[in-house]
Every structure is written in structure tokens, then in C-alpha cells.
Design an enzyme around this catalytic site. Structure first.
Site, PDB file in Angstrom:
ATOM      1  N   GLY A  46       0.613  -0.893  -0.222  1.00 10.23           N
ATOM      2  CA  GLY A  46      -0.306   0.183   0.442  1.00 10.23           C
ATOM      3  C   GLY A  46       0.809   1.031  -0.033  1.00 10.23           C
ATOM      4  O   GLY A  46       2.096   1.291   0.841  1.00 10.23           O
ATOM      5  N   GLN A  51       3.510   9.954   0.888  1.00  7.64           N
ATOM      6  CA  GLN A  51       4.689   8.918   1.922  1.00  7.64           C
ATOM      7  C   GLN A  51       5.315   9.774   0.764  1.00  7.64           C
ATOM      8  O   GLN A  51       6.297   9.621   0.447  1.00  7.64           O
ATOM      9  CB  GLN A  51       4.373   8.141   0.765  1.00  7.64           C
ATOM     10  N   CYS A  92       5.270  -0.413   7.121  1.00 10.96           N
ATOM     11  CA  CYS A  92       5.244   0.960   6.530  1.00 10.96           C
ATOM     12  C   CYS A  92       6.611   1.471   5.611  1.00 10.96           C
ATOM     13  O   CYS A  92       7.407   1.192   6.624  1.00 10.96           O
ATOM     14  CB  CYS A  92       4.783   1.903   7.522  1.00 10.96           C
ATOM     15  N   LEU A  93       6.888   1.275   3.947  1.00  8.21           N
ATOM     16  CA  LEU A  93       7.350   1.492   3.249  1.00  8.21           C
ATOM     17  C   LEU A  93       8.434   3.076   4.664  1.00  8.21           C
ATOM     18  O   LEU A  93       9.662   3.536   3.511  1.00  8.21           O
ATOM     19  CB  LEU A  93       7.222   1.901   1.817  1.00  8.21           C
ATOM     20  N   HIS A 134      -4.680   2.764   7.789  1.00  8.36           N
ATOM     21  CA  HIS A 134      -3.356   2.626   7.835  1.00  8.36           C
ATOM     22  C   HIS A 134      -2.738   3.720   7.036  1.00  8.36           C
ATOM     23  O   HIS A 134      -2.770   4.668   7.420  1.00  8.36           O
ATOM     24  CB  HIS A 134      -2.169   1.142   7.467  1.00  8.36           C
ATOM     25  N   GLU A 135      -3.613   3.692   5.244  1.00  4.53           N
ATOM     26  CA  GLU A 135      -2.780   4.479   4.202  1.00  4.53           C
ATOM     27  C   GLU A 135      -4.388   5.862   4.220  1.00  4.53           C
ATOM     28  O   GLU A 135      -3.280   6.682   4.067  1.00  4.53           O
ATOM     29  CB  GLU A 135      -3.070   3.950   2.822  1.00  4.53           C
ATOM     30  N   HIS A 138      -2.556   7.834   7.026  1.00  5.42           N
ATOM     31  CA  HIS A 138      -0.868   8.408   5.748  1.00  5.42           C
ATOM     32  C   HIS A 138      -1.726  10.245   5.440  1.00  5.42           C
ATOM     33  O   HIS A 138      -1.358  11.312   5.370  1.00  5.42           O
ATOM     34  CB  HIS A 138      -0.382   8.253   4.502  1.00  5.42           C
TER      35      HIS A 138
HETATM   36 ZN   LIG Z   1       2.304   2.902   5.504  1.00  4.97          ZN
END
Ligand SMILES: [Zn+2]
Length: 168
Positions: A46, A51, A92-93, A134-135, A138
Site C-alpha cells: 500500500g 508518502q 510501512c514503507l 493505515h493508508e 497517512h
Molecule cells: Zn504506511
């Protein structure tokens, strides 16, 4: 297509609240394509526009093993449908290398636009429900580390800052 740079915690730009997309046009679709390429290359399941330092309400996701289920959520809205919560080990990236358990509601409804600007509604469960929340966080400038104790968050922050210094 192009690979985009992924911001990493504790970069303050990750705290920006994203603005709604007004028109889903070709420039948005190009951004979405680049976000997918960036997410698959990472690799991740995701990615929110926040991000990659684009502060518009766009999320891409693919939970399949073989990049066969790309999902796009533009201007996503989540409604919590019940009191049930469950823990999941999230990563998470933007927080590379760390996985921590986070409790989130298990029953939700998601309303969003697809890549053609058409509205759709989904009542996801399991990993998909976790990932969407989660997204969406962000897009609101929030990270999964915000759900951890301050001690844990500080430890992750110090390790990543050290890594960033070594990389610079
Ligand atoms: Zn993330």
C-alpha cells in the site's frame, strides 16, 4: 512511468494533511501509475500520495502475491461499523524495517472514487480493512508509530535517523 522518492519517518512532510482531489484527470492517473510502480518496486502492499510528498487524497494498494489486484482509492472516507478491534503487525514503507502490533476496528465501510472518478463502496475485512485504515491515516498526517508507546516510537526514530545520517 517513474519511481518516486518515499519519505521516511520522522520527515515532517509526512505530517501534512492531504487535500481532496477535485477532478480525476490524466495527471492524477499518471501519478497513480507512478505510485503503483514505486509501491511494487519497494516492494510494498500500500502507498499513500503523502508518502511520495504529493499531498492529495490518493491511495494505491495491491494485496495479491503477483501484482494482479491493483486497487485505487481517491478521496477515501472510512466509517467504523462496530466496536470490534483486532491487532495486526503493521509495517510501512515510510518506517522501513519495523513491524509493530496495532489495534484497529475490524468492521468498516469505505467510500471512494476509482481511477476513472467513479464512486464505489466497499465493506472490507481482514488485511484489506487494516491496510485501508493505515493508508487513510497517512492522508491525515498520521503514522502507525503514533499508536505505539512514546518509548517505542523514540527508539524507532533514533534508529532511522542514524540510518539517514549514514546514507547522507
Ligand atoms: Zn504506511
Amino acid at each position: 512511468m517513474a519511481l518516486l522518492e518515499i519519505l521516511e519517518f520522522p520527515d515532517p512532510r509526512l505530517r501534512t494533511i492531504a487535500k481532496p482531489v477535485e477532478t480525476v484527470d490524466d495527471s492524477i492517473r499518471e501519478l497513480i501509475d507512478n505510485m503503483f510502480e514505486t509501491m511494487y518496486a519497494a516492494p510494498g502492499i500500500g502507498l499513500a500520495a503523502t508518502q511520495v510528498n504529493v499531498h492529495r487524497r490518493i491511495v494505491v494498494m495491491d494485496l495479491s502475491e503477483d501484482q494482479s489486484e491493483p486497487r485505487v482509492f481517491i478521496n477515501p472516507e472510512v466509517t467504523v461499523l462496530g466496536d470490534d478491534e483486532a491487532p495486526y503487525d503493521e509495517g510501512c514503507l515510510s518506517v522501513p524495517g519495523f513491524y509493530e502490533s496495532v489495534d484497529r476496528p475490524t468492521h468498516i465501510r469505505v467510500e471512494a472514487l476509482d481511477r476513472d472518478g467513479n464512486p464505489f463502496t466497499l465493506e472490507p475485512d481482514g488485511l484489506l480493512a487494516v491496510c485501508i485504515q493505515h493508508e487513510l491515516d497517512h492522508l491525515n498526517g498520521k503514522l502507525f508509530v503514533d499508536y505505539l508507546s512514546q518509548m517505542k516510537r523514540q527508539r524507532i526514530r533514533k534508529k532511522l535517523e542514524k540510518l539517514h545520517r549514514a546514507r547522507a
